[in-house]
Write a protein that holds these residues in place. Structure first.
Motif, PDB file in Angstrom:
ATOM      1  N   TYR A 149       0.848  -1.196   0.000  1.00 52.23           N
ATOM      2  CA  TYR A 149       0.000   0.000   0.000  1.00 52.23           C
ATOM      3  C   TYR A 149       0.883   1.244   0.000  1.00 52.23           C
ATOM      4  O   TYR A 149       1.862   1.328   0.744  1.00 52.23           O
ATOM      5  CB  TYR A 149      -0.901   0.017   1.240  1.00 52.23           C
ATOM      6  N   THR A 150       0.511   2.207  -0.832  1.00 52.12           N
ATOM      7  CA  THR A 150       1.247   3.466  -0.911  1.00 52.12           C
ATOM      8  C   THR A 150       0.288   4.620  -0.665  1.00 52.12           C
ATOM      9  O   THR A 150      -0.755   4.720  -1.329  1.00 52.12           O
ATOM     10  CB  THR A 150       1.903   3.639  -2.293  1.00 52.12           C
ATOM     11  N   ALA A 151       0.627   5.462   0.294  1.00 57.01           N
ATOM     12  CA  ALA A 151      -0.186   6.648   0.578  1.00 57.01           C
ATOM     13  C   ALA A 151       0.268   7.782  -0.329  1.00 57.01           C
ATOM     14  O   ALA A 151       1.406   8.248  -0.232  1.00 57.01           O
ATOM     15  CB  ALA A 151      -0.047   7.043   2.044  1.00 57.01           C
ATOM     16  N   GLU A 152      -0.620   8.195  -1.227  1.00 59.28           N
ATOM     17  CA  GLU A 152      -0.330   9.319  -2.113  1.00 59.28           C
ATOM     18  C   GLU A 152      -0.652  10.614  -1.371  1.00 59.28           C
ATOM     19  O   GLU A 152      -1.735  10.752  -0.801  1.00 59.28           O
ATOM     20  CB  GLU A 152      -1.170   9.220  -3.386  1.00 59.28           C
ATOM     21  N   LYS A 153       0.287  11.563  -1.375  1.00 60.66           N
ATOM     22  CA  LYS A 153       0.109  12.789  -0.595  1.00 60.66           C
ATOM     23  C   LYS A 153       0.243  14.032  -1.474  1.00 60.66           C
ATOM     24  O   LYS A 153       0.950  14.026  -2.486  1.00 60.66           O
ATOM     25  CB  LYS A 153       1.144  12.841   0.535  1.00 60.66           C
ATOM     26  N   ASN A 154      -0.423  15.101  -1.039  1.00 62.40           N
ATOM     27  CA  ASN A 154      -0.292  16.378  -1.746  1.00 62.40           C
ATOM     28  C   ASN A 154       0.867  17.180  -1.151  1.00 62.40           C
ATOM     29  O   ASN A 154       1.585  16.704  -0.272  1.00 62.40           O
ATOM     30  CB  ASN A 154      -1.609  17.162  -1.704  1.00 62.40           C
ATOM     31  N   ALA A 155       1.019  18.402  -1.612  1.00 62.13           N
ATOM     32  CA  ALA A 155       2.147  19.234  -1.177  1.00 62.13           C
ATOM     33  C   ALA A 155       2.116  19.537   0.311  1.00 62.13           C
ATOM     34  O   ALA A 155       3.150  19.823   0.922  1.00 62.13           O
ATOM     35  CB  ALA A 155       2.162  20.539  -1.973  1.00 62.13           C
ATOM     36  N   CYS A 156       0.918  19.485   0.899  1.00 58.94           N
ATOM     37  CA  CYS A 156       0.777  19.754   2.334  1.00 58.94           C
ATOM     38  C   CYS A 156       0.966  18.502   3.180  1.00 58.94           C
ATOM     39  O   CYS A 156       0.842  18.562   4.412  1.00 58.94           O
ATOM     40  CB  CYS A 156      -0.595  20.358   2.610  1.00 58.94           C
ATOM     41  N   GLY A 157       1.253  17.364   2.531  1.00 64.32           N
ATOM     42  CA  GLY A 157       1.450  16.126   3.267  1.00 64.32           C
ATOM     43  C   GLY A 157       0.175  15.397   3.601  1.00 64.32           C
ATOM     44  O   GLY A 157       0.195  14.410   4.343  1.00 64.32           O
ATOM     45  N   GLU A 158      -0.937  15.826   3.045  1.00 59.29           N
ATOM     46  CA  GLU A 158      -2.217  15.168   3.303  1.00 59.29           C
ATOM     47  C   GLU A 158      -2.399  13.998   2.338  1.00 59.29           C
ATOM     48  O   GLU A 158      -2.078  14.099   1.148  1.00 59.29           O
ATOM     49  CB  GLU A 158      -3.370  16.160   3.130  1.00 59.29           C
ATOM     50  N   ILE A 159      -2.930  12.888   2.845  1.00 51.46           N
ATOM     51  CA  ILE A 159      -3.167  11.716   2.004  1.00 51.46           C
ATOM     52  C   ILE A 159      -4.355  11.989   1.090  1.00 51.46           C
ATOM     53  O   ILE A 159      -5.450  12.307   1.556  1.00 51.46           O
ATOM     54  CB  ILE A 159      -3.423  10.463   2.865  1.00 51.46           C
ATOM     55  N   THR A 160      -4.123  11.866  -0.201  1.00 48.52           N
ATOM     56  CA  THR A 160      -5.184  12.100  -1.184  1.00 48.52           C
ATOM     57  C   THR A 160      -5.712  10.805  -1.775  1.00 48.52           C
ATOM     58  O   THR A 160      -6.804  10.774  -2.349  1.00 48.52           O
ATOM     59  CB  THR A 160      -4.665  12.987  -2.321  1.00 48.52           C
ATOM     60  N   ASP A 161      -4.935   9.719  -1.626  1.00 47.00           N
ATOM     61  CA  ASP A 161      -5.381   8.410  -2.105  1.00 47.00           C
ATOM     62  C   ASP A 161      -4.435   7.361  -1.541  1.00 47.00           C
ATOM     63  O   ASP A 161      -3.318   7.676  -1.106  1.00 47.00           O
ATOM     64  CB  ASP A 161      -5.375   8.357  -3.634  1.00 47.00           C
ATOM     65  N   VAL A 162      -4.901   6.123  -1.517  1.00 44.56           N
ATOM     66  CA  VAL A 162      -4.050   4.994  -1.147  1.00 44.56           C
ATOM     67  C   VAL A 162      -4.146   3.988  -2.283  1.00 44.56           C
ATOM     68  O   VAL A 162      -5.242   3.575  -2.664  1.00 44.56           O
ATOM     69  CB  VAL A 162      -4.488   4.345   0.179  1.00 44.56           C
ATOM     70  N   THR A 163      -3.010   3.620  -2.840  1.00 43.54           N
ATOM     71  CA  THR A 163      -2.984   2.676  -3.954  1.00 43.54           C
ATOM     72  C   THR A 163      -2.316   1.381  -3.509  1.00 43.54           C
ATOM     73  O   THR A 163      -1.593   1.349  -2.501  1.00 43.54           O
ATOM     74  CB  THR A 163      -2.228   3.260  -5.153  1.00 43.54           C
TER      75      THR A 163
END
Length: 652
Positions: A617-631
């Motif tokens: 599982y990989t937590a995709e994050k935005n520039a603010c470090g917030e998780i936007t998706d998990v793949t």
């Protein structure tokens, strides 16, 4: 379609096959649920070292030693002894230690102590897992007898009748105490009039130092604190994305238990967990099953993260909704039946992460909690793990096993038509109803059956399912397509219990593992007690032995009779009857039949044991470090995953 192209098989070595499982439906979860799965999965992986240490006090250092060789050795990696060392390491990874995950026997290295020492001498000492102040020479002097001497720690769990099971077991649950001392220590804590007894000793190591016996409790500030603190860190993140207040409370209680080690808190957590039937995402994380303790008290660490398979759960919901009917119509003495079945819930789940004692080898069904009083008052929660069953079935297609061991085309046709249905249904009945059925008589100690308790409990649950599979009620409820379907499970079960599970036993050894003992007990008891009416027989055709069932209705009657006796033993805490039954039917192996089965199986080039790799599982994050998706990805290899886990989750 994905279902047609997914590659379930990864690799095969020794007696093991590594598979993958698909996490179907993960992409349809909400972002909040994906985060929850991700955080709970990280919490699961942080506990890996705990099980290695529980399985043997030298396992962690041995694993790290072998991993250092794997990564850093620059010599001839094509040499036969290095290849043998590679297989040994892969087996250690699979079994979470140096003893076979199922048979409990210590692995026999295919390389010599001299070879390993020469390899170690070629590696810089700072790359080896030396303990503080330890030299390479001292490390080898300590670990080499454990690895190479067959008389040192030969069994992880010894169940031999008449032995001191504590002193002769390598599992790291006791230090310096005898079996008698351990039993007396916990017997002194129990009160016969306690209506809500905790599971004494469940989360501790019992040691004797300076003549005094005490517990080293697994909690923050106690034993395994470093790993437990990491687990808590991820659980706290999971709590922030819980699906509802009830699930949030479950996670909070588990955190409290990990912090305090208090067994009353664990009971409160268990009750809250089993009552949370609304959450789609669910998990188990903690000290759960006691098969690894020769006395059946101390619990190994495990975790599974999962979410509900709504379509498949319809089957288990039907079973749980009719739990009282099954209890009322059970063939056991009315004294041992529950007057009112409470809180039975069941579902089919999709596993998303496996860890601890559920990885790589895992169960396909779970029924918890294990506390007898909680089951009696509050009920239990059962799951069947649908995507793991699917992976097993897909990997087994066309492997030649049925052609070799099934008696005739008649039985093969039964299995082809019904086996997947009835095997899943038997698992459902075992987990949903079998473990939750019956009751102890007042004042009976839940641990009265001692080392035989696990075998008796598994036999009880299996027999409950076997007894009901042929019932007309199964067809009425739409659980089986017709009155013939059950015969597939009956034949498969008898063939496995009498013959084919022997492929998991080394020549000259007895049956040790509780589930295997349970299956042999049932099958051999039915064979012997049905002999007068020729219900089941072993036949030889063209020099090969087969199982033939002549009277399926009669076989059901035998299962019912044995269920009644097994429940009596459990309810009354009849230790001597349990001992006699298990020792007579469940332990010994016919050497000639065993030799034949091993040879026939060997020609098929199959691995008798299977286990799984986890997805990544990989937590995709935005520039603010917030998780936007998990793949998720299924590309990681076996050694790659094991080395990553050792690198990223090595906490002890």
């Amino acid at each position: 379609m994905e279902q047609d192209t997914f590659d379930y098989t990864v690799e095969q070595f020794a007696d093991l096959q590594i598979l993958r499982y698909r996490v179907k439906g993960f992409e349809n979860l909400s972002l909040r649920q994906k985060k929850l799965v991700y955080y709970l999965s990280e919490a699961a992986l942080e506990g890996r070292d705990i099980l290695f240490d529980q399985n043997g006090k030298y396992n962690l250092q041995i694993r790290r030693l072998l991993e250092s060789v794997w990564v850093n050795y620059r010599g001839d990696r094509s040499a036969e002894e290095f290849k043998s060392l590679e297989i040994y390491l892969k087996r250690v990874w699979f079994s979470n230690g140096i003893h076979h995950h199922y048979a409990c026997d210590k692995f026999v290295p295919g390389f010599t102590a001299g070879y390993l020492r020469r390899v170690l001498d070629s590696i810089e000492p700072q790359l080896l897992p030396l303990q503080e102040g330890e030299s390479v020479e001292a490390m080898c002097s300590k670990l080499f007898p454990v690895i190479f001497d067959p008389d040192v720690m030969p069994k992880r769990v010894n169940q031999a009748d008449g032995d001191d099971l504590v002193l002769t077991s390598a599992a790291n649950y006791y230090e310096g105490v005898t079996q008698q001392e351990a039993e007396e220590f916990y017997a002194a804590q129990k009160r016969a009039d306690d209506p809500e007894p905790v599971m004494y000793g469940m989360n501790s190591r019992l040691v004797k130092k300076d003549g005094k016996i005490r517990e080293e409790v697994w909690k923050v500030g106690g034993m395994y604190s470093a790993a437990i603190e990491k687990i808590i860190g991820w659980l706290e993140k999971a709590r922030t994305v819980a699906e509802n207040d009830r699930q949030q409370n479950v996670i909070s209680l588990l955190i409290d238990f990990y912090r305090t080690g208090d067994l009353k808190t664990f009971d409160a957590y268990s009750i809250a967990w089993l009552k949370d039937t609304a959450s789609d995402v669910d998990f188990v994380n903690g000290f759960i099953e006691s098969y690894g303790d020769p006395l059946g008290m101390k619990a190994s660490w495990e975790s599974i993260v999962n979410f509900k398979d709504s379509e498949a759960t319809h089957r288990t919901e039907i079973i749980s909704e009719n739990a009282q009917w099954f209890e009322d119509h059970s063939p056991v003495d009315p004294r041992f039946k529950k007057e009112k079945v409470k809180g039975v819930s069941a579902k089919v789940i999709t596993a998303a992460m496996l860890a601890g004692d559920l990885y790589p080898s895992t169960a396909i069904g779970i029924n918890l909690p294990n506390s007898n009083w909680i089951r009696s008052v509050h009920g239990s929660k059962s799951v069947t793990i649908g995507n793991l069953t699917e992976a097993y079935n897909k990997a087994a297609r066309g492997n030649g096993f049925r052609e070799e061991f099934v008696y005739s085309d008649v039985e093969r046709a039964l299995l082809e038509k019904y086996a997947d249905i009835t095997d899943d249904l038997h698992t459902d009945l075992h987990e949903c109803l079998g473990h939750g059925s019956g009751k102890l008589l007042p004042g009976v100690d839940p641990d009265a059956l001692k080392a035989y308790g696990a075998t008796v409990e598994e036999a009880r649950a299996d027999l409950f399912g076997l007894y009901y599979l042929p019932d007309d009620r199964m067809v009425e409820l739409g659980l089986t397509p017709d009155g013939e379907a059950y015969k597939a499970e009956y034949y498969s079960y008898m063939m496995n219990g009498l013959m084919t599970q022997l492929v998991r036993i080394e020549p000259g050894c007895t049956v040790e593992e509780a589930h295997m003992r349970n299956r042999q007990l049932i099958a051999r008891w039915a064979l012997e007690h049905g002999r007068a009416r020729n219900v089941v027989e072993m036949v030889v055709c063209e020099g090969k032995t087969y199982v033939r069932v002549n009277d399926y209705v009669g076989l059901r009657g035998l299962f019912g009779n044995l269920l009644a006796e097994i429940q009596r033993i459990k309810s009354e805490g009849d230790y001597e009857a349990a001992r006699e039954l298990v020792e007579k039917y469940a332990v010994q192996v016919d050497p000639e039949l065993h030799r034949e089965v091993l040879e026939r199986y060997r020609r098929l080039n199959l691995a008798p044991y299977k286990g799984f790799l986890n997805p990544v599982y990989t937590a995709e994050k935005n520039a603010c470090g917030e998780i936007t998706d998990v793949t998720l990805s299924y590309k990681e290899g076996y050694a790659e995953q094991m080395l990553r886990y050792s690198r990223d989750y090595s906490n002890l």
